[in-house]
Design an enzyme around this catalytic site. Structure first.
Site, PDB file in Angstrom:
ATOM      1  N   LYS A 156      48.098  -1.482   2.198  1.00  0.00           N
ATOM      2  CA  LYS A 156      48.529  -1.680   3.585  1.00  0.00           C
ATOM      3  C   LYS A 156      48.804  -3.168   3.819  1.00  0.00           C
ATOM      4  O   LYS A 156      47.894  -3.987   3.758  1.00  0.00           O
ATOM      5  CB  LYS A 156      47.457  -1.164   4.540  1.00  0.00           C
ATOM      6  CG  LYS A 156      47.180   0.334   4.365  1.00  0.00           C
ATOM      7  CD  LYS A 156      46.108   0.846   5.301  1.00  0.00           C
ATOM      8  CE  LYS A 156      44.749   0.270   4.991  1.00  0.00           C
ATOM      9  NZ  LYS A 156      43.658   0.944   5.734  1.00  0.00           N
TER      10      LYS A 156
ATOM     11  N   CYS B  56      41.238   3.893   9.876  1.00  0.00           N
ATOM     12  CA  CYS B  56      40.620   5.216   9.923  1.00  0.00           C
ATOM     13  C   CYS B  56      41.666   6.268  10.285  1.00  0.00           C
ATOM     14  O   CYS B  56      41.725   7.357   9.695  1.00  0.00           O
ATOM     15  CB  CYS B  56      39.497   5.248  10.952  1.00  0.00           C
ATOM     16  SG  CYS B  56      38.210   4.006  10.725  1.00  0.00           S
TER      17      CYS B  56
ATOM     18  N   GLY C 206      40.779   0.869  14.965  1.00  0.00           N
ATOM     19  CA  GLY C 206      40.813   2.199  14.380  1.00  0.00           C
ATOM     20  C   GLY C 206      42.044   2.525  13.570  1.00  0.00           C
ATOM     21  O   GLY C 206      42.207   3.663  13.115  1.00  0.00           O
ATOM     22  N   THR C 207      42.895   1.536  13.338  1.00  0.00           N
ATOM     23  CA  THR C 207      44.153   1.793  12.625  1.00  0.00           C
ATOM     24  C   THR C 207      43.930   2.387  11.241  1.00  0.00           C
ATOM     25  O   THR C 207      44.559   3.375  10.860  1.00  0.00           O
ATOM     26  CB  THR C 207      44.960   0.489  12.499  1.00  0.00           C
ATOM     27  OG1 THR C 207      45.109  -0.094  13.781  1.00  0.00           O
ATOM     28  CG2 THR C 207      46.321   0.750  11.901  1.00  0.00           C
TER      29      THR C 207
ATOM     30  N   THR D 201      44.470  -2.521  18.471  1.00  0.00           N
ATOM     31  CA  THR D 201      44.719  -1.809  17.210  1.00  0.00           C
ATOM     32  C   THR D 201      43.433  -1.345  16.536  1.00  0.00           C
ATOM     33  O   THR D 201      43.416  -1.081  15.333  1.00  0.00           O
ATOM     34  CB  THR D 201      45.493  -2.719  16.240  1.00  0.00           C
ATOM     35  OG1 THR D 201      44.747  -3.939  16.042  1.00  0.00           O
ATOM     36  CG2 THR D 201      46.869  -3.050  16.774  1.00  0.00           C
TER      37      THR D 201
END
Length: 261
Positions: free
Chosen positions: A173, A209, A206-207, A204
């Site tokens: 990522k 997960c 929790g992106t 942002t």
């Protein structure tokens, strides 16, 4: 039957990441989400104020309870906290006939540690080898492999370093780079570059997960890894764009953005 997906992760009391984000994502994508809680955190928009891991026997009992009765079509792992938990979960995954998405969570969005340094070797040697897809961000790549990525051209080096530990696929990522949000999915021979615009939105939480859970949902539906990752990228991009303020700090992505769109 509705496809079943199991999240093995920590609880976020603020509801933006962890088990809570995973279950919201699974609901939004039409699968039945289930959970094995590995740790409990006291967490809000400002950071993590405390974290308590569960005993290995409690984690193992939750896992066996769900898998032996209900069964799973895909598994997603998140916060595992300690070497003992990493090794126990890796052993459980090795005996489960379902694709696994490993999000090797090291730190929270606020920079709080969620994985003991002593557990890194267990992630490398026990957890990554049982992963269908591993989804590290650039900080986690550096933590696990020592490879520091500063440009898009270096994403291949990062992917090779992670693949050396044994996952079938890796999604690097690149969200921490400047410019568009660029990720690289590869199994070492096949490459898929996924691009999305970068939104001027600080909310942002929790992106990671959310993305990993969305991939697991796609795999549970029978999608190929590239198809599942592409669909998950589209979903999380919309969730980031719709992220909203919550509390005094960093708010969460909006898991229900499609219902409000």
């Amino acid at each position: 039957m509705i496809p079943t997906v199991l999240s093995v992760a920590g609880s976020d009391s603020g509801g933006g990441a962890g088990i809570q984000a995973d279950l919201k994502t699974m609901l939004a994508l039409g699968v039945h989400g289930m959970s094995v809680v590995t740790a409990v955190t006291a967490q809000n928009s400002l950071g993590v104020q405390g974290a308590w891991e569960l005993p290995v026997e409690a984690v193992r009992a939750q896992y066996r309870s769900v898998v032996d009765d209900i069964g799973v079509r895909a598994v997603k792992t998140g916060m595992l906290a300690s070497a003992e938990l990493v090794e126990a979960v890796a052993e459980l995954l090795a005996g489960t006939d379902a694709p696994t998405v490993v999000d090797p969570v090291g730190v929270s969005k606020h920079g709080d540690s969620l994985l003991a340094v002593s557990a890194l070797e267990s992630v490398r040697t026990a957890l990554l080898p049982v992963a269908t897809v591993a989804t590290p961000n650039l900080d986690e790549v550096a933590q696990l492999t020592g490879v520091h990525v500063e440009s898009e051209d270096q994403l291949r080096d990062a992917a090779a370093a992670v693949l050396a530990y044994g996952p079938r696929w890796v999604l690097i990522k690149g969200g921490h780079l400047s410019g568009d949000a660029v990720d690289l999915l590869t199994d070492g021979s096949e490459e898929h570059w996924l691009r999305a615009p970068r939104f001027d939105n600080r909310h942002t939480h929790g992106t990671g997960c959310t993305l990993a859970s969305a991939i697991a949902a796609g795999l549970a539906k029978g999608r190929s890894v590239p198809e599942a990752v592409t669909e998950a990228k589209e979903y999380v991009t919309g969730a980031i764009a719709a992220g909203f303020a919550l509390g005094a700090g960093i708010g969460p992505v909006d898991h229900g953005w499609r219902f409000r769109d």
